[in-house]
Scaffold this motif. Structure first.
Motif, PDB file in Angstrom:
ATOM      1  N   LEU A 172       4.608  66.871 -56.599  1.00 30.50           N
ATOM      2  CA  LEU A 172       3.611  66.109 -55.771  1.00 30.50           C
ATOM      3  C   LEU A 172       4.140  65.508 -54.342  1.00 30.50           C
ATOM      4  CD1 LEU A 172       1.823  63.106 -57.940  1.00 30.50           C
ATOM      5  CD2 LEU A 172       0.751  65.237 -56.900  1.00 30.50           C
ATOM      6  N   LEU A 173       5.593  65.716 -54.403  1.00 30.20           N
ATOM      7  CA  LEU A 173       6.563  65.451 -53.239  1.00 30.20           C
ATOM      8  C   LEU A 173       5.732  65.863 -51.826  1.00 30.20           C
ATOM      9  CD1 LEU A 173       9.911  65.468 -54.832  1.00 30.20           C
ATOM     10  CD2 LEU A 173       8.674  63.541 -54.022  1.00 30.20           C
ATOM     11  N   ILE A 204      16.078  65.638 -50.683  1.00 29.61           N
ATOM     12  CA  ILE A 204      16.876  64.722 -51.522  1.00 29.61           C
ATOM     13  C   ILE A 204      16.100  64.323 -52.885  1.00 29.61           C
ATOM     14  CG2 ILE A 204      17.725  62.375 -51.433  1.00 29.61           C
ATOM     15  CD1 ILE A 204      18.252  62.621 -48.651  1.00 29.61           C
ATOM     16  N   ALA A 205      14.819  64.002 -52.452  1.00 28.53           N
ATOM     17  CA  ALA A 205      14.007  63.616 -53.790  1.00 28.53           C
ATOM     18  C   ALA A 205      13.754  64.701 -54.790  1.00 28.53           C
ATOM     19  CB  ALA A 205      12.797  63.198 -53.077  1.00 28.53           C
ATOM     20  N   PHE A 206      13.452  65.996 -54.107  1.00 29.85           N
ATOM     21  CA  PHE A 206      13.358  67.027 -55.159  1.00 29.85           C
ATOM     22  C   PHE A 206      14.786  67.294 -56.057  1.00 29.85           C
ATOM     23  CE2 PHE A 206      13.097  71.209 -56.931  1.00 29.85           C
ATOM     24  CZ  PHE A 206      11.750  71.644 -56.859  1.00 29.85           C
ATOM     25  N   MET A 207      15.822  67.248 -55.420  1.00 24.31           N
ATOM     26  CA  MET A 207      16.972  67.691 -56.173  1.00 24.31           C
ATOM     27  C   MET A 207      17.229  66.324 -56.873  1.00 24.31           C
ATOM     28  SD  MET A 207      18.219  70.201 -55.520  1.00 24.31           S
ATOM     29  CE  MET A 207      17.314  71.700 -54.811  1.00 24.31           C
ATOM     30  N   SER A 208      17.149  65.111 -56.481  1.00 25.40           N
ATOM     31  CA  SER A 208      17.430  64.096 -57.668  1.00 25.40           C
ATOM     32  C   SER A 208      16.503  64.076 -58.862  1.00 25.40           C
ATOM     33  CB  SER A 208      16.922  62.794 -56.772  1.00 25.40           C
ATOM     34  OG  SER A 208      17.785  62.543 -55.517  1.00 25.40           O
ATOM     35  N   VAL A 213      10.836  57.633 -62.632  1.00 20.50           N
ATOM     36  CA  VAL A 213      10.620  59.209 -61.982  1.00 20.50           C
ATOM     37  C   VAL A 213       9.272  59.354 -61.187  1.00 20.50           C
ATOM     38  CG1 VAL A 213      10.298  61.442 -62.580  1.00 20.50           C
ATOM     39  CG2 VAL A 213      11.963  59.903 -63.680  1.00 20.50           C
ATOM     40  N   ALA A 214       8.176  58.716 -61.744  1.00 20.89           N
ATOM     41  CA  ALA A 214       6.820  59.050 -61.206  1.00 20.89           C
ATOM     42  C   ALA A 214       6.712  57.988 -60.217  1.00 20.89           C
ATOM     43  CB  ALA A 214       5.800  58.714 -62.283  1.00 20.89           C
ATOM     44  N   PHE A 215       7.495  56.991 -60.074  1.00 18.67           N
ATOM     45  CA  PHE A 215       7.367  55.985 -58.751  1.00 18.67           C
ATOM     46  C   PHE A 215       8.066  56.594 -57.760  1.00 18.67           C
ATOM     47  CE2 PHE A 215       8.558  52.079 -56.556  1.00 18.67           C
ATOM     48  CZ  PHE A 215       7.248  51.635 -56.098  1.00 18.67           C
ATOM     49  N   LEU A 216       9.146  57.600 -57.897  1.00 14.93           N
ATOM     50  CA  LEU A 216      10.180  57.802 -56.694  1.00 14.93           C
ATOM     51  C   LEU A 216       9.403  58.537 -55.527  1.00 14.93           C
ATOM     52  CD1 LEU A 216      13.108  58.119 -56.242  1.00 14.93           C
ATOM     53  CD2 LEU A 216      13.072  60.561 -56.591  1.00 14.93           C
ATOM     54  N   ARG A 255       8.173  58.896 -49.481  1.00  8.88           N
ATOM     55  CA  ARG A 255       7.457  58.699 -48.313  1.00  8.88           C
ATOM     56  C   ARG A 255       7.843  57.604 -47.554  1.00  8.88           C
ATOM     57  NH1 ARG A 255       1.637  57.282 -50.220  1.00  8.88           N
ATOM     58  NH2 ARG A 255       2.681  57.724 -52.583  1.00  8.88           N
ATOM     59  N   VAL A 256       8.065  56.563 -47.999  1.00 10.26           N
ATOM     60  CA  VAL A 256       8.788  55.447 -46.972  1.00 10.26           C
ATOM     61  C   VAL A 256       9.753  55.955 -46.262  1.00 10.26           C
ATOM     62  CG1 VAL A 256       9.656  53.048 -46.987  1.00 10.26           C
ATOM     63  CG2 VAL A 256       7.731  53.489 -48.754  1.00 10.26           C
ATOM     64  N   MET A 257      10.697  56.705 -46.875  1.00  2.60           N
ATOM     65  CA  MET A 257      11.828  57.236 -46.139  1.00  2.60           C
ATOM     66  C   MET A 257      11.376  58.281 -45.024  1.00  2.60           C
ATOM     67  SD  MET A 257      15.334  57.703 -48.036  1.00  2.60           S
ATOM     68  CE  MET A 257      14.984  59.325 -48.416  1.00  2.60           C
ATOM     69  N   GLN A 258      10.484  59.023 -45.306  1.00  2.00           N
ATOM     70  CA  GLN A 258       9.772  60.129 -44.490  1.00  2.00           C
ATOM     71  C   GLN A 258       9.367  59.364 -43.319  1.00  2.00           C
ATOM     72  OE1 GLN A 258       7.305  62.259 -47.227  1.00  2.00           O
ATOM     73  NE2 GLN A 258       8.952  63.782 -47.453  1.00  2.00           N
ATOM     74  N   GLU A 259       8.639  58.069 -43.325  1.00  6.42           N
ATOM     75  CA  GLU A 259       7.982  57.529 -42.497  1.00  6.42           C
ATOM     76  C   GLU A 259       8.800  56.780 -41.672  1.00  6.42           C
ATOM     77  OE1 GLU A 259       4.855  57.658 -42.253  1.00  6.42           O
ATOM     78  OE2 GLU A 259       4.445  56.494 -40.519  1.00  6.42           O
TER      79      GLU A 259
END
Lengths: 218, 218, 218, 218
Positions: free
Chosen positions: A30-31, A61-65, A98-101, A106-110
């Motif tokens: 979903l990322l 980062i999120a994918f790897m985490s 995990v589902a919340f990450l 998205r906050v970081m991307q923004e």
């Protein structure tokens, strides 16, 4: 006092693994749907795409985490002989994180703005992301401890002990790393981000294989 | 009258479990994609994030509700020896409700306004959510009853009887809780929400484990 | 002429089933994310929700259609002994249609206007949806025929013959129904929609079980 | 120098397959959610739908590309006897590319303008998509090489050698095709797109089956 109605237990770990794999796989996939396509960039599409650095960095980062936590989770449940109602619930709490990450991602991307003008929200964004990673690592340790205490690992006691030692050995660093990165992120957000990237790259590198190959060559 | 063409039956429950696990996992993970990132919050990002209380509350409630139904569903299908065409179809109706839950969740996220000015739609939003939860609990009971009546549980009659008793014992409370919460929500929406949270927290707490650990310590 | 590089075959049907289940489960669950929450409805939330009839109708039809195809697909692959490269590719074409269905569903949700003023696009929307359903049914028959011709069913010839007969018996009606509904939809869109609903309700009703229960009671 | 904490290895490939299948299935199904429904087209809905050619073309190409990689991946992991930490990580990198593909697909859907006025971004869009496909093919070869070098295939050496030969035979063309299509796309974007379509159609056609059927008939 009368016992409260228990959740029905089921002992077979197959469903737990299938459901968990599903949540991990969906969260990690979903990322991508939040990465926005640049509009009306025309012949400047390339520079418009390259401009979105923070988006790709946060995605990586999120994918790897999530990938790393999935590997850890698989190793843990592979060592289990059975699950119980308590394990199912604790596992549900891990999956909640995990589902919340994707949201802190998205906050970081923004709010990250690598090399650009500051958005003002970098500190919060980086720390928010780090806290969720920290809690994920923590829940993995809790799951391992719970499984040990409740005797969910196989009857092979030596195996179990080994598992336990390896869990300690291995997860503690993640926990410390993510804690440090979170706190640093509050002061120097880009140092925090750099740490997240480092952890991701470090964990994805097949360190032992590389070393073995080097030794072989040497 | 000529018999209508039957749906082809298949008896192996593995596919049913895999498909159901998929729907549960996707529904529970999709909940996050509707959480909107605050725009242009700048250095007020933290307070902007904290301001979204109803969003997190609804997310938590919905996540726990789907998680609990998944646990119940897993326990039910683990006890099955085979499935038939009727079970497949009733199961599809349960999955219809599970897959639909993200919609009432979003309605609640939009129309709940904890501690803020009222939106005017709280009653409808809370009751809408409650009705879907109520129907989910009801469908689980129907599935259990159907499986018992059609002899889908193992031939071990004692086991079956036990299963049945446990289903009654355990699901009836959920049904009553959700019914009460829904009706209350129509009058006092925030009492309804508080009840949903309570049910979620109560069900996720590994009550028996906590008690056992306390006894051990005592 | 030199033989073109073949796709590597794999004979184990487990991965095919797991992947297909995933696509079915995701397509069926994704249907919900396009249902829009009414904005600023305030105390008129209930009537705003009820007003979205076409959305719920299309959701129900699409959910049931995918569910039924999933049941048919499961019955087909359960009867298989192995798969080959051709079956994998034909299966991929079926999945292409399944994964695509959410799009015509959304078109229908946008352009149906049950009991309201006409949008002008009803005919196209209903026929578009019907064509995809028709092709899905067709691909299922093609898959069954292919498996029979290539000897992918078990060596038990009688079983195979039976399978084949049942496939013919059962899928032909769907194909005819969807074809008729599509053509009718081009002339009288709401008759087409009514037919889709009828097919969905008819297929989900556990007809044989109901009859058995009636006989038992009689 | 002290050895860095290794990722816990797990040898069972079932989880790897389940997780990978999940990511493949989700990525392939997510492709549809970005296809926008034409707004306010009224009675011109049909022409509005037909006008979106680039969207359907990119959807088809992306679907087939992921489908083909899934088939290759399944064939590879079916031949494995076990996995190790290095394989898990390399597999994660492959999944990173698979999960990312919906983004270049959307970029292509936005910037291709078949038969219409040029957007100016076609070259970048087509090459961006091709690079990701190229890297996916490359990672598959790397995975196969790694598995061979680390002895992850069964102990049956002949089998292993055969596997290896088939991997070379089969994947090298994809790699070359995608490389050529990418480079061509930079100069003549629509030639690149035509090549992607050709590869998709070629790979999905059950070539050998068609030939066998022809021979049978001849």
């Amino acid at each position: 006092m009368k016992s409260p109605p228990p959740l029905r237990e089921f002992k077979n770990k197959t469903r737990l693994e299938a459901f968990s794999d599903g949540v991990f796989a969906i969260a990690i996939t979903l990322l991508v749907i939040e990465i926005a396509v640049p509009q009306h960039a025309g012949s400047h599409l390339l520079s418009a795409l390259l401009h979105e650095r923070p988006v790709y960095v946060a995605y990586f980062i999120a994918f790897m985490s999530i990938g790393i936590v999935w590997i850890e989770h698989s190793a843990l449940t592979e060592a289990l002989e059975r699950v119980d109602a308590g394990f199912l619930r604790l596992n549900l709490l891990l999956l909640l994180l995990v589902a919340f990450l994707p949201f802190p991602t998205r906050v970081m991307q923004e709010y990250l703005s690598l090399l650009d003008t500051e958005s003002g929200g970098e500190r919060t964004a980086v720390a928010f992301f780090g806290i969720v990673l920290f809690l994920m690592s923590l829940m993995l340790i809790v799951l391992g401890k719970y499984a040990e205490r409740e005797g969910l690992f196989g009857s092979d006691a030596a195996e179990k002990r080994l598992e336990d030692n390896r869990v300690k050995y291995q997860l503690a660093p993640s926990l410390v790393f993510y804690g440090v990165a979170t706190v640093l992120g509050l002061v120097q957000p880009y140092v925090g981000v750099a740490l997240y990237i480092l952890i991701g790259v470090y964990l994805i590198l097949p360190v032992r294989t590389v070393r073995r190959l080097l030794h072989r060559g040497g």
